[in-house]
Design an enzyme around this catalytic site. Structure first.
Site, PDB file in Angstrom:
ATOM      1  N   GLY A   1      -3.169  29.875  40.144  1.00 29.39           N
ATOM      2  CA  GLY A   1      -2.203  29.915  39.192  1.00 29.39           C
ATOM      3  C   GLY A   1      -3.044  30.959  37.506  1.00 29.39           C
ATOM      4  O   GLY A   1      -3.888  31.242  37.771  1.00 29.39           O
ATOM      5  N   ARG A   2      -2.835  29.905  37.208  1.00 30.23           N
ATOM      6  CA  ARG A   2      -3.290  30.482  35.027  1.00 30.23           C
ATOM      7  C   ARG A   2      -4.815  30.445  35.747  1.00 30.23           C
ATOM      8  O   ARG A   2      -5.742  31.578  34.734  1.00 30.23           O
ATOM      9  CB  ARG A   2      -2.507  29.303  34.052  1.00 30.23           C
TER      10      ARG A   2
ATOM     11  N   SER B   1      -3.222  30.729  48.709  1.00 34.55           N
ATOM     12  CA  SER B   1      -2.426  29.001  48.283  1.00 34.55           C
ATOM     13  C   SER B   1      -1.357  29.336  48.886  1.00 34.55           C
ATOM     14  O   SER B   1      -0.529  29.687  49.657  1.00 34.55           O
ATOM     15  CB  SER B   1      -2.096  28.865  47.058  1.00 34.55           C
TER      16      SER B   1
ATOM     17  N   THR C   1     -13.089  22.275  40.331  1.00 33.38           N
ATOM     18  CA  THR C   1     -13.298  22.290  38.170  1.00 33.38           C
ATOM     19  C   THR C   1     -11.891  21.662  38.071  1.00 33.38           C
ATOM     20  O   THR C   1     -11.263  21.414  37.368  1.00 33.38           O
ATOM     21  CB  THR C   1     -14.232  22.966  37.627  1.00 33.38           C
TER      22      THR C   1
ATOM     23  N   ARG D   1      -9.445  19.294  40.640  1.00 35.25           N
ATOM     24  CA  ARG D   1      -9.571  17.889  40.959  1.00 35.25           C
ATOM     25  C   ARG D   1     -10.633  17.086  42.009  1.00 35.25           C
ATOM     26  O   ARG D   1     -10.461  17.720  42.779  1.00 35.25           O
ATOM     27  CB  ARG D   1      -8.388  17.470  40.824  1.00 35.25           C
TER      28      ARG D   1
ATOM     29  N   GLU E   1     -14.219   8.629  38.834  1.00 36.85           N
ATOM     30  CA  GLU E   1     -14.746   9.115  37.691  1.00 36.85           C
ATOM     31  C   GLU E   1     -15.176   8.057  36.958  1.00 36.85           C
ATOM     32  O   GLU E   1     -13.700   6.945  36.215  1.00 36.85           O
ATOM     33  CB  GLU E   1     -14.614   9.650  37.037  1.00 36.85           C
TER      34      GLU E   1
ATOM     35  N   HIS F   1     -16.941  15.996  34.312  1.00 42.04           N
ATOM     36  CA  HIS F   1     -15.650  16.403  34.589  1.00 42.04           C
ATOM     37  C   HIS F   1     -15.258  16.441  32.618  1.00 42.04           C
ATOM     38  O   HIS F   1     -14.737  15.922  31.685  1.00 42.04           O
ATOM     39  CB  HIS F   1     -14.541  15.132  34.111  1.00 42.04           C
TER      40      HIS F   1
END
Length: 313
Positions: free
Chosen positions: A150-151, A171, A230, A232, A261, A280
């Site tokens: 994606g982006r 994906s 980076t 989830r 977290e 995070h």
């Protein structure tokens, strides 16, 4: 109006955004709540809550027990930790804010470079009066695998190409044509894990992506390969990753996200020399916080005026 600003770990929220313009009673919470009962206890009586991303969860069992809550502002455009249906059922408006993408892409490469060149150990050696302690590896000519294009995945591909890497991607809905638009080769899932020297995850957490990377996938990787996350934490089965790192099934992991977290102080990931860890901070930048908290103030003012902005529910 009573406003709670949650999970402001660095205690900086009030320095971003014109909070004084709201003429409200504001309380900032700088530490994470222990669980749903503490969320309900600490937020009783607040009209507005500003949630920092998905740090605090708002399931139905919490929202049903916050009768005074009228507006829940979520920083960022989406928040999987908020039950939007339950919010609506309780008459709670959920508003979003804008978002800034580049900081996460930049941190992805900070982690990749740190792991590739063994920087945590080299930093530590220099501070302790030492000198070189390891031998790193270069990125040029290596294969960059992208789990998601994606982006953010496409941005990672572009930067990888600047380092002279060969990007491949997979994906569930990725086509060869779409990948080619970014100069990336589409491959099968197994090929992605088997061929990558650096495998970077760029997927949204969903039922389809949760646990997508497990022991089987890690076993397909090269013993020298690096896994970077980076996105989830739950996309990767954490126990399987810890085991793979301990047994040197893969060379290293570079992580900014975790199942729980803040990461518990006694978590086994903290003990592994081949794990590069950050807390995070992919999105944590001045520019991002200016958008998050500036828009949060705007959302609250609009709600006070009876015309809510960026409503998610």
């Amino acid at each position: 109006m009573k406003i709670a600003i949650l999970d402001d770990y660095q205690n900086v929220a009030l320095t971003f955004g014109d909070w004084d313009s709201l003429e409200a009673e504001i309380e900032v919470f700088t530490e994470a709540f222990a669980g749903p009962s503490e969320v309900v206890e600490r937020l009783a009586g607040f009209d507005v809550v500003v949630a920092m991303r998905e740090r605090t969860r708002f399931p139905a069992e919490v929202l049903d027990r916050l009768p005074d809550l009228k507006l829940l502002v979520s920083t960022g455009p989406r928040n999987a930790a908020i039950d939007l249906d339950a919010a609506g059922r309780n008459g709670v408006v959920v508003s979003a804010t804008g978002h800034v993408g580049p900081p996460t892409s930049e941190l992805t490469w900070a982690l990749i470079l740190a792991a590739a060149r063994n920087l945590p150990a080299e930093f530590r050696s220099m501070r302790e009066g030492g000198w070189q302690v390891g031998v790193g590896t270069m990125l040029h000519g290596k294969t960059l695998g992208l789990l998601g294009l994606g982006r953010l995945g496409a941005e990672a591909a572009r930067i990888g190409q600047a380092f002279g890497m060969k990007p491949i991607a997979w994906s569930q809905n990725l086509t060869a044509e779409k990948a080619a638009e970014h100069g990336v080769t589409a491959v099968s899932k197994d090929e992605l894990f088997a061929w990558s020297d650096v495998l970077s995850i760029h997927l949204v957490l969903s039922d389809r992506s949760r646990g997508l990377v497990g022991a089987r996938e890690l076993a397909l990787m090269k013993p020298s390969a690096m896994l970077v996350n980076t996105s989830r934490g739950p996309i990767v089965e954490e126990a399987a990753l810890v085991d793979a790192l301990r047994r040197k099934v893969i060379g290293a992991a570079a992580l900014d996200v975790y199942d729980t977290e803040p990461l518990p102080a006694d978590h086994p990931l903290r003990t592994l020399d081949n794990a590069v860890l950050t807390p995070h901070i992919g999105y944590v930048s001045r520019e991002t916080y200016e958008v998050f908290y500036g828009d949060a103030v705007e959302d609250i003012a609009a709600f006070q005026d009876g015309s809510p902005l960026r409503v998610m529910n």
